[in-house]
Design an enzyme around this catalytic site. Structure first.
Site, PDB file in Angstrom:
ATOM      1  N   PRO A 216       4.794   8.816   2.605  1.00 27.23           N
ATOM      2  CA  PRO A 216       3.841   9.928   2.483  1.00 27.23           C
ATOM      3  C   PRO A 216       3.175  10.283   3.812  1.00 27.23           C
ATOM      4  O   PRO A 216       2.501  11.306   3.917  1.00 27.23           O
ATOM      5  CB  PRO A 216       2.815   9.427   1.457  1.00 27.23           C
ATOM      6  CG  PRO A 216       3.056   7.977   1.279  1.00 27.23           C
ATOM      7  CD  PRO A 216       4.426   7.664   1.784  1.00 27.23           C
TER       8      PRO A 216
ATOM      9  N   GLU B 101       2.926  -1.948  -0.849  1.00 26.97           N
ATOM     10  CA  GLU B 101       1.771  -1.247  -0.266  1.00 26.97           C
ATOM     11  C   GLU B 101       2.107  -0.585   1.054  1.00 26.97           C
ATOM     12  O   GLU B 101       1.387   0.278   1.532  1.00 26.97           O
ATOM     13  CB  GLU B 101       0.609  -2.227  -0.061  1.00 26.97           C
ATOM     14  CG  GLU B 101       0.014  -2.720  -1.358  1.00 26.97           C
ATOM     15  CD  GLU B 101      -0.465  -1.585  -2.258  1.00 26.97           C
ATOM     16  OE1 GLU B 101      -1.310  -0.801  -1.793  1.00 26.97           O
ATOM     17  OE2 GLU B 101       0.012  -1.491  -3.402  1.00 26.97           O
TER      18      GLU B 101
ATOM     19  N   ASP C 214      18.826  31.790  -1.486  1.00 31.61           N
ATOM     20  CA  ASP C 214      17.841  30.890  -2.094  1.00 31.61           C
ATOM     21  C   ASP C 214      16.417  31.233  -1.718  1.00 31.61           C
ATOM     22  O   ASP C 214      16.166  31.666  -0.596  1.00 31.61           O
ATOM     23  CB  ASP C 214      18.028  29.463  -1.550  1.00 31.61           C
ATOM     24  CG  ASP C 214      19.092  28.703  -2.268  1.00 31.61           C
ATOM     25  OD1 ASP C 214      19.463  29.116  -3.365  1.00 31.61           O
ATOM     26  OD2 ASP C 214      19.535  27.687  -1.710  1.00 31.61           O
TER      27      ASP C 214
HETATM   28  N1  ADE Z   1       6.876   7.253  -0.727  1.00 29.58           N
HETATM   29  C1  ADE Z   1       5.760   7.328  -1.479  1.00 29.58           C
HETATM   30  N2  ADE Z   1       5.304   8.579  -1.571  1.00 29.58           N
HETATM   31  C2  ADE Z   1       6.162   9.367  -0.846  1.00 29.58           C
HETATM   32  C3  ADE Z   1       6.219  10.747  -0.532  1.00 29.58           C
HETATM   33  N3  ADE Z   1       5.317  11.612  -0.988  1.00 29.58           N
HETATM   34  N4  ADE Z   1       7.228  11.177   0.237  1.00 29.58           N
HETATM   35  C4  ADE Z   1       8.131  10.321   0.711  1.00 29.58           C
HETATM   36  N5  ADE Z   1       8.129   9.000   0.463  1.00 29.58           N
HETATM   37  C5  ADE Z   1       7.148   8.522  -0.308  1.00 29.58           C
END
Ligand code: ADE
Length: 248
Positions: free
Chosen positions: A91, A118, A171
């Site tokens: 993330p 984690e 697309d």
């Molecule tokens: N791992 C956990 N959340 C993620 C996300 N939003 N994008 C990519 N990998 C992740």
């Protein structure tokens, strides 16, 4: 293209890659997708892949050794290309989009690392991953679903994967605009009619209507994309001139 995926949960990938367009791309040898169980490079007799965080705190951290050794082993396998991007799904990465999918589709090989627990030892980011990608601003339980999304969006760009080249070009997002509305038979259902222009057979008018719809839709639903879109002055005026109050 060959895509290697390092994961603690290789079984998660069987469903999505065994169906539909991705399966056909694999069967036609356009892409090969190889999943690797990180546990195979785990340490000691328990095949340890994670450990307690230095400094304390909740949760476990994925260890460096299994991931480094797995990537090094995979790189020496057949079809290896040392310039292949090593992409960590996290993330904290740059946010994935259609341009990144197209950019990644140009490589012969991709190596994807799915994080879990984690977190992941920082040395993997610093010294192994060449790219970090997030599929959106939310946190998944692991990188697996993110890897599937990335693979799906990249594979669609490979020549020969979609029925006609046109379907990728039109697309939503490829043009920087959302796609126009589509209809199929019947021409009227419960009194809801297909726009007359689509039944007219007039290709120039249909193309104009579709372009207008794309522009209006993008303006209403995604003003952020509209701002960046490559539009003529006349096309921008279109939006101002229409008293648009609904999506369609
Ligand atoms: N791992 C956990 N959340 C993620 C996300 N939003 N994008 C990519 N990998 C992740």
């Amino acid at each position: 293209m060959r895509i290697d995926i390092l994961t603690l949960f290789p079984n998660m990938f069987t469903g999505p890659f065994d169906e539909s367009i991705i399966k056909r791309a694999i069967d036609n040898n356009i892409v090969s997708i190889v999943t690797h169980n990180l546990r195979d490079w785990g340490l000691g007799k328990h095949k340890m892949v994670d450990d307690y965080p230095f400094g304390g705190g909740a949760g476990m951290v994925m260890k460096t050794e299994p991931i480094f050794e797995a990537v090094e082993a995979i790189k020496t396998q057949e079809g290896s290309d040392s310039s292949a991007p090593v992409i960590l799904l996290t993330p904290q990465g740059r946010v994935f989009n259609q341009n990144i999918a197209a950019e990644l589709a140009k490589f012969d090989r991709l190596i994807l690392i799915c994080g879990h627990y984690e977190g992941i030892d920082e040395r993997i980011r610093e010294h192994l991953a060449t790219d970090e990608i997030s599929i959106g601003d939310y946190v998944l339980t692991g990188g697996e679903l993110a890897a599937m999304v990335l693979v799906d969006a990249v594979v669609r760009h490979l020549p020969g994967v979609l029925g006609s080249e046109e379907s990728a070009e039109e697309d939503s997002h490829t043009t920087g605009l959302l796609e126009y509305p589509q209809y199929t038979r019947p021409p009227a259902y419960r009194g809801w009619e297909v726009p007359q222009v689509l039944l007219s057979g007039n290709h120039a008018q249909i193309a104009r209507w579709r372009r207008e719809q794309s522009i209006l839709r993008t303006f209403l639903r995604r003003p952020d994309l509209f701002e960046k879109a490559n539009l003529s002055a006349e096309e921008r005026k279109l939006v101002a001139n229409k008293a648009v109050t609904r999506f369609d």
